[in-house]
Every structure is written in C-alpha cells, then in structure tokens.
Scaffold this active site. Structure first.
Site, PDB file in Angstrom:
ATOM      1  N   GLY A 109       0.816  -1.219   0.000  1.00  0.00           N
ATOM      2  CA  GLY A 109       0.000   0.000   0.000  1.00  0.00           C
ATOM      3  C   GLY A 109       0.848   1.266   0.000  1.00  0.00           C
ATOM      4  O   GLY A 109       0.383   2.318  -0.447  1.00  0.00           O
ATOM      5  N   GLU A 112       1.680   1.822  -3.534  1.00  0.00           N
ATOM      6  CA  GLU A 112       0.425   2.202  -4.203  1.00  0.00           C
ATOM      7  C   GLU A 112       0.013   3.630  -3.854  1.00  0.00           C
ATOM      8  O   GLU A 112      -0.491   4.372  -4.698  1.00  0.00           O
ATOM      9  CB  GLU A 112      -0.663   1.202  -3.798  1.00  0.00           C
ATOM     10  CG  GLU A 112      -0.354  -0.195  -4.321  1.00  0.00           C
ATOM     11  CD  GLU A 112      -1.230  -1.268  -3.712  1.00  0.00           C
ATOM     12  OE1 GLU A 112      -1.179  -1.446  -2.467  1.00  0.00           O
ATOM     13  OE2 GLU A 112      -1.971  -1.922  -4.444  1.00  0.00           O
TER      14      GLU A 112
HETATM   15  N1  CAA Z   1       2.121  -3.634   8.859  1.00  0.00           N
HETATM   16  C1  CAA Z   1       2.234  -3.592  10.198  1.00  0.00           C
HETATM   17  N2  CAA Z   1       3.414  -3.434  10.836  1.00  0.00           N
HETATM   18  C2  CAA Z   1       4.511  -3.291  10.070  1.00  0.00           C
HETATM   19  C3  CAA Z   1       4.452  -3.312   8.672  1.00  0.00           C
HETATM   20  C4  CAA Z   1       3.186  -3.482   8.051  1.00  0.00           C
HETATM   21  N3  CAA Z   1       3.026  -3.467   6.714  1.00  0.00           N
HETATM   22  N4  CAA Z   1       5.712  -3.181   8.183  1.00  0.00           N
HETATM   23  C5  CAA Z   1       6.515  -3.063   9.244  1.00  0.00           C
HETATM   24  N5  CAA Z   1       5.797  -3.130  10.388  1.00  0.00           N
HETATM   25  C6  CAA Z   1       6.271  -3.060  11.771  1.00  0.00           C
HETATM   26  C7  CAA Z   1       6.981  -4.342  12.175  1.00  0.00           C
HETATM   27  O1  CAA Z   1       6.035  -5.318  12.582  1.00  0.00           O
HETATM   28  C8  CAA Z   1       7.847  -3.858  13.306  1.00  0.00           C
HETATM   29  O2  CAA Z   1       7.053  -3.695  14.439  1.00  0.00           O
HETATM   30  P1  CAA Z   1       7.552  -4.298  15.872  1.00  0.00           P
HETATM   31  O3  CAA Z   1       8.796  -3.498  16.182  1.00  0.00           O
HETATM   32  O4  CAA Z   1       6.408  -3.996  16.780  1.00  0.00           O
HETATM   33  O5  CAA Z   1       7.823  -5.728  15.652  1.00  0.00           O
HETATM   34  C9  CAA Z   1       8.257  -2.462  12.834  1.00  0.00           C
HETATM   35  O6  CAA Z   1       7.292  -2.065  11.867  1.00  0.00           O
HETATM   36  C10 CAA Z   1       9.628  -2.432  12.174  1.00  0.00           C
HETATM   37  O7  CAA Z   1       9.627  -3.402  11.121  1.00  0.00           O
HETATM   38  P2  CAA Z   1      10.740  -4.536  11.003  1.00  0.00           P
HETATM   39  O8  CAA Z   1      11.282  -4.912  12.322  1.00  0.00           O
HETATM   40  O9  CAA Z   1      10.157  -5.638  10.158  1.00  0.00           O
HETATM   41  O10 CAA Z   1      11.843  -3.729  10.177  1.00  0.00           O
HETATM   42  P3  CAA Z   1      12.940  -4.308   9.194  1.00  0.00           P
HETATM   43  O11 CAA Z   1      13.845  -3.175   8.897  1.00  0.00           O
HETATM   44  O12 CAA Z   1      13.520  -5.569   9.734  1.00  0.00           O
HETATM   45  O13 CAA Z   1      12.130  -4.719   7.852  1.00  0.00           O
HETATM   46  C11 CAA Z   1      10.514  -4.353   6.094  1.00  0.00           C
HETATM   47  C12 CAA Z   1      11.499  -3.715   7.078  1.00  0.00           C
HETATM   48  C13 CAA Z   1      11.283  -5.164   5.040  1.00  0.00           C
HETATM   49  C14 CAA Z   1       9.786  -3.216   5.404  1.00  0.00           C
HETATM   50  C15 CAA Z   1       9.545  -5.277   6.842  1.00  0.00           C
HETATM   51  O14 CAA Z   1       8.998  -4.572   7.932  1.00  0.00           O
HETATM   52  C16 CAA Z   1       8.405  -5.779   6.002  1.00  0.00           C
HETATM   53  O15 CAA Z   1       8.574  -6.694   5.203  1.00  0.00           O
HETATM   54  N6  CAA Z   1       7.198  -5.206   6.178  1.00  0.00           N
HETATM   55  C17 CAA Z   1       5.980  -5.641   5.516  1.00  0.00           C
HETATM   56  C18 CAA Z   1       5.954  -5.226   4.056  1.00  0.00           C
HETATM   57  C19 CAA Z   1       4.698  -5.726   3.402  1.00  0.00           C
HETATM   58  O16 CAA Z   1       4.460  -6.917   3.290  1.00  0.00           O
HETATM   59  N7  CAA Z   1       3.849  -4.816   2.904  1.00  0.00           N
HETATM   60  C20 CAA Z   1       2.592  -5.152   2.252  1.00  0.00           C
HETATM   61  C21 CAA Z   1       1.453  -5.050   3.235  1.00  0.00           C
HETATM   62  S1  CAA Z   1      -0.108  -5.635   2.575  1.00  0.00           S
HETATM   63  C22 CAA Z   1      -0.699  -4.356   1.629  1.00  0.00           C
HETATM   64  O17 CAA Z   1      -0.094  -3.311   1.537  1.00  0.00           O
HETATM   65  C23 CAA Z   1      -2.026  -4.609   0.941  1.00  0.00           C
HETATM   66  C24 CAA Z   1      -2.429  -3.562  -0.019  1.00  0.00           C
HETATM   67  O18 CAA Z   1      -2.057  -3.570  -1.176  1.00  0.00           O
HETATM   68  C25 CAA Z   1      -3.385  -2.501   0.370  1.00  0.00           C
END
Ligand code: CAA
Length: 258
Positions: A109, A112
């Site tokens: 998102g 997006e």
């Molecule tokens: N939703 C909720 N929480 C999130 C998040 C997300 N999309 N992305 C990161 N966070 C949170 C993590 O859970 C973490 O929280 P805690 O400290 O409470 O555990 C905090 O943010 C820091 O994140 P990381 O520890 O994971 O940080 P990192 O540097 O190790 O990794 C990252 C960074 C690669 C961006 C990783 O956080 C990640 O892969 N995030 C998810 C990305 C993702 O899958 N996005 C798609 C979401 S679905 C969507 O967007 C649907 C749509 O089209 C509308």
C-alpha cells in the site's frame, strides 16, 4: 486540525503531509488512512494551498497496509467495510498537484499510495515493491493497475508475482519515479518542485493534472480532443492573458487563478 498519525504543515502555498507512525514504518492503518483522506480534502479546500507534498520518514515512506490490522479480518469484513476505498477515493478527488517524496521502503500500500500521487521523487535509498504475494494476498489499491501502466506488464508481473523490491535507480529507469536524488536532498528537491508548481496558475496546473490523468482512462483520439478543448478553454482565463503578456514584456507573470 490535530492529527495523530500524520503531520501537516502549510508553508508558502505548499501543504506538506508527513506520514507519522514511526514504530510501524508508517504502515497504513484505518486511522492513518482516514486522517490522510481528511488532510488531502482540507488541502484541496484551503485556498492558500497550491501544491501538496506527501512524504514519510528516512527509513520508510510506508511499509504497506497495516498487516496486524488486517490479519484477523474475513472476506465479509473487508468487503462490507470496502477496505481502503473511501480513503483512496478521497485522495483521488484532490485536484491540486500532489508530489510523493519517497525515501526508504515504499511497499505494498505504500508503493500504491506513492503511485496515487501525480509524480514520485525518490531518494537514492528508496525501495519499491508489491510484496503482498508473500502474505497470501495481492495488491489491493493499485499495485496491479497503476504499476502496470507506469512500468509495463513484464516488470509489473515480476514485482507482483515475486514480491521483489526495486531500488531507486531501477524505478527511475522503469518510469515509476520522475527523479532520484541523494537522500539528504530529497525534501529540498520535492519542496522546490512544489514551489515551482505553486508559482503557476492553479487553473493551469489543475487542468494539466486532469488532462494527463485522462490519458489513463480513454483512447488517444478522445484524450487528444479532451486536451485540445481544455487548452482552448484556458484562453477564457485572465491568467492566459497575463502569462502571455508577461512573456512579451519580459517580466515574471502575476497569476491570480482566474
Ligand atoms: N504492517 C504492520 N506493521 C509493520 C508493517 C506493516 N506493513 N511493516 C513493518 N511493520 C512493523 C513491524 O512489525 C515492526 O514492528 P515491531 O517493532 O512492533 O515488531 C516495525 O514495523 C519495524 O519493522 P521490522 O522490524 O520488520 O523492520 P525491518 O527493517 O527488519 O524490515 C521491512 C522492514 C522489510 C519493510 C519489513 O517490515 C516488512 O517486510 N514489512 C511488511 C511489508 C509488506 O508486506 N507490505 C505489504 C502489506 S499488505 C498491503 O499493503 C495490501 C495492499 O495492497 C493494500
């Protein structure tokens, strides 16, 4: 208006909206989306605002929709509440130009949301991706549609099917972003571009936005006709007289949005 998940500042005719959920890498939850939609509508209404800049933090523009918020939802939940539709529609209704200034992660998102803006200026640290496939779902607010139009089918399929990230250099090469700058210079570059836009006639910039966006939704023939008619209609404005007179008189134009 006071917001909790975004910071909004208006200065020199530019509205800067900063996503502000640092603990969650600016993940888009219901509150943030609703606040963002309100701030975008307010910027549209605010006569002082002539351009909008949307940004995040150095580490993340936004790491996607909030996965923790969505994880327990059922099909019936997201379908009945029409998850993200009212907010993204509100952003789509903004007629003033919006620039996305992206540093760090712009995923799911987040990517997006950046693509909903009129153009993207990226820091060299930016990473774009549609990793929803890793969560057992798919992009839901433009990742299979806007991304395909911006970078073509092959790359959009690659990004959406593998979930891989694209760096800023590849994003610029592919047409996803308009410029890449060193991270330290991102906000200066984006605010500078916004200032330049804010100096123009708002009638022109809104007409240009509407016309470019038309190209997504119509045939070339209809789009060219739409463009020509809007171009013709701008001759009814005082700003057209002023802009052309200023050129002939070798001075800066004083636009009044009329
Ligand atoms: N939703 C909720 N929480 C999130 C998040 C997300 N999309 N992305 C990161 N966070 C949170 C993590 O859970 C973490 O929280 P805690 O400290 O409470 O555990 C905090 O943010 C820091 O994140 P990381 O520890 O994971 O940080 P990192 O540097 O190790 O990794 C990252 C960074 C690669 C961006 C990783 O956080 C990640 O892969 N995030 C998810 C990305 C993702 O899958 N996005 C798609 C979401 S679905 C969507 O967007 C649907 C749509 O089209 C509308």
């Amino acid at each position: 208006m006071a917001y909790e998940t975004i910071i909004v500042e208006v200065e020199d005719h530019v509205c800067l909206i900063k996503l502000n959920r640092p603990d969650a890498l600016n993940a888009l939850n219901a509150q943030l989306m609703s606040e963002l939609a309100k701030a975008a509508s307010e910027a549209q209404e605010n006569e002082k605002v002539r351009c909008i800049v949307l940004t995040g933090s150095e580490k993340a523009f936004a790491a996607g929709a909030d996965i923790k918020m969505m994880s327990s939802k059922s099909f019936a939940d997201v379908f009945s509440e029409d998850l993200f539709t009212p907010e993204t529609d509100a952003i789509g209704r903004v007629r003033k130009p919006i620039i996305a200034a992206v540093a760090g992660y712009a995923l799911g998102g987040g990517c997006e949301l950046a693509m909903m803006c009129d153009f993207i200026i990226a820091a060299d640290t930016a990473k774009f991706g549609q990793p929803e496939v890793n969560l057992g779902v798919m992009a839901g607010i433009g990742g299979t549609q806007r991304l395909t139009r911006l970078i073509g089918k092959s790359k959009a399929m690659d990004m959406n099917l593998t979930g891989r990230f694209m760096d800023a250099e590849e994003a610029e090469r592919s047409g996803l972003v308009s410029r890449v700058v060193p991270a330290k210079k991102l906000m200066d570059e984006a605010m500078g571009a916004a200032q330049k836009i804010a100096e123009k006639s708002l009638i022109s910039t809104m007409a240009i936005k509407e016309s470019v966006n038309r190209s997504y939704e119509t045939t070339l023939r209809e789009g060219l006709l739409f463009e020509r008619r809007v171009f013709h209609s701008l001759f009814a404005t005082e700003d057209q007289k002023e802009g052309m007179a200023a050129f002939a008189e070798k001075r800066e134009p004083q636009f009044r949005d009329r």
